[in-house]
Design an enzyme around this catalytic site. Structure first.
Site, PDB file in Angstrom:
ATOM      1  N   TYR A 240       3.392   0.954 -12.253  1.00 53.98           N
ATOM      2  CA  TYR A 240       2.029   0.636 -11.814  1.00 53.98           C
ATOM      3  C   TYR A 240       1.013   1.585 -12.451  1.00 53.98           C
ATOM      4  CZ  TYR A 240       4.638  -2.020  -8.316  1.00 53.98           C
ATOM      5  OH  TYR A 240       5.506  -2.888  -7.696  1.00 53.98           O
TER       6      TYR A 240
ATOM      7  N   HIS B 187      13.732  -2.180 -10.854  1.00 56.11           N
ATOM      8  CA  HIS B 187      12.473  -2.919 -10.867  1.00 56.11           C
ATOM      9  C   HIS B 187      12.558  -4.158 -11.759  1.00 56.11           C
ATOM     10  CE1 HIS B 187       7.795  -2.383 -10.816  1.00 56.11           C
ATOM     11  NE2 HIS B 187       8.168  -3.608 -10.501  1.00 56.11           N
TER      12      HIS B 187
HETATM   13  P1  NAD Z   1      -1.031  -8.555  -2.674  1.00 53.67           P
HETATM   14  O1  NAD Z   1      -0.692  -9.951  -2.340  1.00 53.67           O
HETATM   15  O2  NAD Z   1      -0.863  -7.496  -1.675  1.00 53.67           O
HETATM   16  O3  NAD Z   1      -2.515  -8.611  -3.196  1.00 53.67           O
HETATM   17  C1  NAD Z   1      -3.249  -7.520  -3.552  1.00 53.67           C
HETATM   18  C2  NAD Z   1      -4.674  -8.011  -3.726  1.00 53.67           C
HETATM   19  O4  NAD Z   1      -5.179  -8.289  -2.415  1.00 53.67           O
HETATM   20  C3  NAD Z   1      -5.559  -6.983  -4.341  1.00 53.67           C
HETATM   21  O5  NAD Z   1      -6.479  -7.652  -5.163  1.00 53.67           O
HETATM   22  C4  NAD Z   1      -6.274  -6.388  -3.137  1.00 53.67           C
HETATM   23  O6  NAD Z   1      -7.544  -5.867  -3.448  1.00 53.67           O
HETATM   24  C5  NAD Z   1      -6.388  -7.590  -2.241  1.00 53.67           C
HETATM   25  N1  NAD Z   1      -6.528  -7.226  -0.832  1.00 53.67           N
HETATM   26  C6  NAD Z   1      -5.705  -6.484  -0.066  1.00 53.67           C
HETATM   27  N2  NAD Z   1      -6.220  -6.331   1.165  1.00 53.67           N
HETATM   28  C7  NAD Z   1      -7.401  -7.013   1.184  1.00 53.67           C
HETATM   29  C8  NAD Z   1      -8.404  -7.253   2.179  1.00 53.67           C
HETATM   30  N3  NAD Z   1      -8.301  -6.767   3.407  1.00 53.67           N
HETATM   31  N4  NAD Z   1      -9.469  -7.999   1.842  1.00 53.67           N
HETATM   32  C9  NAD Z   1      -9.580  -8.524   0.597  1.00 53.67           C
HETATM   33  N5  NAD Z   1      -8.671  -8.345  -0.391  1.00 53.67           N
HETATM   34  C10 NAD Z   1      -7.595  -7.592  -0.092  1.00 53.67           C
HETATM   35  O7  NAD Z   1      -0.213  -8.203  -3.982  1.00 53.67           O
HETATM   36  P2  NAD Z   1       0.361  -6.898  -4.560  1.00 53.67           P
HETATM   37  O8  NAD Z   1      -0.533  -5.710  -4.464  1.00 53.67           O
HETATM   38  O9  NAD Z   1       0.857  -7.311  -5.880  1.00 53.67           O
HETATM   39  O10 NAD Z   1       1.660  -6.633  -3.684  1.00 53.67           O
HETATM   40  C11 NAD Z   1       1.752  -5.647  -2.718  1.00 53.67           C
HETATM   41  C12 NAD Z   1       2.702  -4.559  -3.127  1.00 53.67           C
HETATM   42  O11 NAD Z   1       4.029  -5.079  -3.215  1.00 53.67           O
HETATM   43  C13 NAD Z   1       2.465  -3.910  -4.495  1.00 53.67           C
HETATM   44  O12 NAD Z   1       1.444  -2.953  -4.416  1.00 53.67           O
HETATM   45  C14 NAD Z   1       3.819  -3.347  -4.783  1.00 53.67           C
HETATM   46  O13 NAD Z   1       4.007  -2.152  -4.060  1.00 53.67           O
HETATM   47  C15 NAD Z   1       4.750  -4.409  -4.212  1.00 53.67           C
HETATM   48  N6  NAD Z   1       5.185  -5.371  -5.262  1.00 53.67           N
HETATM   49  C16 NAD Z   1       6.367  -5.168  -5.872  1.00 53.67           C
HETATM   50  C17 NAD Z   1       6.789  -6.015  -6.875  1.00 53.67           C
HETATM   51  C18 NAD Z   1       8.105  -5.756  -7.562  1.00 53.67           C
HETATM   52  O14 NAD Z   1       8.807  -4.842  -7.182  1.00 53.67           O
HETATM   53  N7  NAD Z   1       8.477  -6.506  -8.547  1.00 53.67           N
HETATM   54  C19 NAD Z   1       5.996  -7.081  -7.270  1.00 53.67           C
HETATM   55  C20 NAD Z   1       4.800  -7.303  -6.606  1.00 53.67           C
HETATM   56  C21 NAD Z   1       4.401  -6.438  -5.598  1.00 53.67           C
END
Ligand code: NAD
Length: 309
Positions: free
Chosen positions: A56, A122
């Site tokens: 990230y 990952h």
């Molecule tokens: P997510 O679905 O959590 O979306 C994040 C988006 O939502 C961002 O644009 C953020 O600004 C927005 N958001 C969050 N809270 C909000 C609110 N209250 N109001 C408006 N917008 C809001 O997707 P993500 O960040 O990709 O996934 C969460 C976490 O999961 C990642 O940070 C990571 O730690 C993990 N992840 C892991 C993998 C992997 O291991 N392959 C893949 C994807 C995500």
């Protein structure tokens, strides 16, 4: 905040987890100060599970998270990081045992911790599964035996990687993303297999990596134009009903008893407060039903990794 057991592990995770990828600026450029405040606010609000990766923001998320966690008692949070993925291209994946060990050491240094609770491989669909089974997972197992990590697992997008891994190897948990939310619920199909094997399930990206947010998906998002269009319609429908699309996305994704924690990412202290408040609120079920129907006739997945995985 409700806490749930993660499979057969000793860990109890908050139902809402904190995904730290936004600390690496993956959705937009962020203020480090806001990012650090967001982590502190998450912990104050009862979130005890934090997920990150060296991938990230090319290690930036781990660096900012490390600053935020300085001075926070280690028993206050469950921490997962990952190894194997370092950039967007196939060439940036390295699941060799040597790299996994050096990667973990570097992650711990950036995070300012002596150990992590969970180490994930990952996005294993970008590797040969033979290497995952013969080299990478045995390496994780050795790190677990040495007490450097407590639990081990794999992350990725195609669901087959989870069933194949669980059939071949004894892992503690999986982290799936974008496969249980309003646009796609296909994770459900493998939950019974994972449960039977005692493997804990963490679900990430309830908004589909930004698809179901007011800001919309980032430019790098892999969703097809038709899925992006349906997501825009879904966001508009939520707004017509006076509901924030992130609110209902989070509530829908959290509402499965076999998912221990749902990871949502943000670098905004205001948004983390909203997310925790929304998680405690009743979901508008009829709106959720209407939103689901927008995606019913669409292919809501995208290719990821080697086709055979
Ligand atoms: P997510 O679905 O959590 O979306 C994040 C988006 O939502 C961002 O644009 C953020 O600004 C927005 N958001 C969050 N809270 C909000 C609110 N209250 N109001 C408006 N917008 C809001 O997707 P993500 O960040 O990709 O996934 C969460 C976490 O999961 C990642 O940070 C990571 O730690 C993990 N992840 C892991 C993998 C992997 O291991 N392959 C893949 C994807 C995500």
């Amino acid at each position: 905040m409700e806490y749930r057991q993660l499979g057969k592990t000793s860990l109890k995770l908050s139902r809402v987890g904190y995904g730290a990828s936004p600390l690496g600026g993956v959705f937009r450029n962020i203020s480090e100060e806001d990012g650090i405040k967001t982590v502190h606010r998450a912990l104050e609000l009862g979130i005890n599970y934090i997920d990150v990766s060296p991938y990230y923001g090319a290690t930036l998320a781990e660096k900012v998270l490390g600053k935020a966690l300085r001075g926070v008692a280690r028993e206050k949070y469950v921490l997962s990081t990952k190894a194997g993925r370092y950039g967007p291209d196939f060439a940036d994946f390295d699941f060799s045992a040597d790299r996994i060990k050096s990667s973990l050491e570097e992650s711990c240094n950036r995070l300012g911790v002596d150990n992590v609770d969970i180490l994930f491989l990952h996005d294993v669909e970008f590797a040969s599964m033979q290497q995952i089974f013969d080299e990478a997972l045995p390496c994780l197992n050795a790190l677990k035996q040495d007490g450097i990590v407590k639990y081990i697992g794999v992350t990725g997008y195609p669901l087959k990687i989870f069933s194949d891994t669980v059939a071949a190897f004894d892992i503690d948990c999986v982290l799936s993303y974008c496969r249980y939310g309003l646009h796609d619920t296909s994770l459900q199909g493998i939950l019974p297999t994972l449960k039977k094997a005692g493997v804990g399930v963490i679900n990430a990206s309830p908004t589909g990596m930004g698809l179901l947010t007011k800001r919309g998906a980032p430019s790098w998002h892999p969703a097809s134009p038709s899925l992006q269009d349906a997501s825009k319609q879904a966001v508009a429908l939520c707004l017509e009903h006076g509901v924030d699309p992130t609110e209902i996305s989070l509530q829908f994704a959290m509402d499965h008893e076999d998912i221990s924690s749902t990871l949502v990412g943000t670098a905004s202290p205001v948004n983390i407060e909203k997310n925790v408040a929304w998680a405690k609120k009743q979901m508008n079920s009829s709106l959720a039903h209407e939103l689901r129907s927008l995606f019913a006739d669409l292919t809501c997945t995208w290719p990821s990794g080697y086709p055979e995985n």
